[in-house]
Design a protein around this motif. Structure first.
Motif: not given
Length: 149
Positions: A36-37, A67-68, A70-71, A74-75
């Motif tokens: 996902a990353y 959603g994008a 949030k990811i 995180r990255i």
């Protein structure tokens, strides 16, 4: 829908899940990088100018903007991406790979390709792989609504 079409779709979904889980496990074990990353890193690296807005990332990987976002956050927290001011819109930012992100993506890409080759080469000859890729692309193109999944 006739049952053979239900079975066909079921097989396709199961294949996607199987491939995702296999490549994800390999990337996590070899690089501490979930699949996902990997996708946002890959999409950004391949973009002209090597930076994108979150909405562009969302469209490329089939997620909602939320959603994008949030990811991406995180990255960014992992130090693999960075936010840069968007010269065309001071209210927005562009997302780019850090040097650490570029290194991790390069190493993970080799692992990804090796894992996929192991899966594909065990079942399909090169011509079949090429044909399958073309068919999958045709289905994706015919059904691309521009909306996130």
């Amino acid at each position: 829908m006739p049952s053979d079409q239900i079975e066909w779709l079921s097989d396709l979904v199961r294949l996607e899940i199987t491939l995702w889980n296999r490549v994800d496990a390999r990337l996590r074990s070899a690089h501490d990088l979930p699949l996902a990353y990997f996708w946002p890193l890959y999409v950004i690296e391949r973009s002209p100018g090597e930076s994108l807005r979150v909405g562009e990332i969302a469209g490329a990987i089939g997620l909602t903007v939320g959603g994008a976002s949030k990811i991406v956050d995180r990255i960014v927290g992992e130090g693999l991406l960075q936010r840069e001011p968007d010269p065309a819109d001071r209210r927005a930012s562009r997302i780019a790979l850090t040097d650490a992100g570029k290194r991790k993506l390069a190493a993970a890409s080799e692992t990804y390709e090796t894992e996929m080759a192991a899966v594909l080469n065990a079942a399909l000859c090169p011509e079949q792989q090429q044909r399958m890729h073309g068919l999958v692309r045709a289905l994706l193109t015919a059904n691309d609504t521009g909306e996130p999944a």
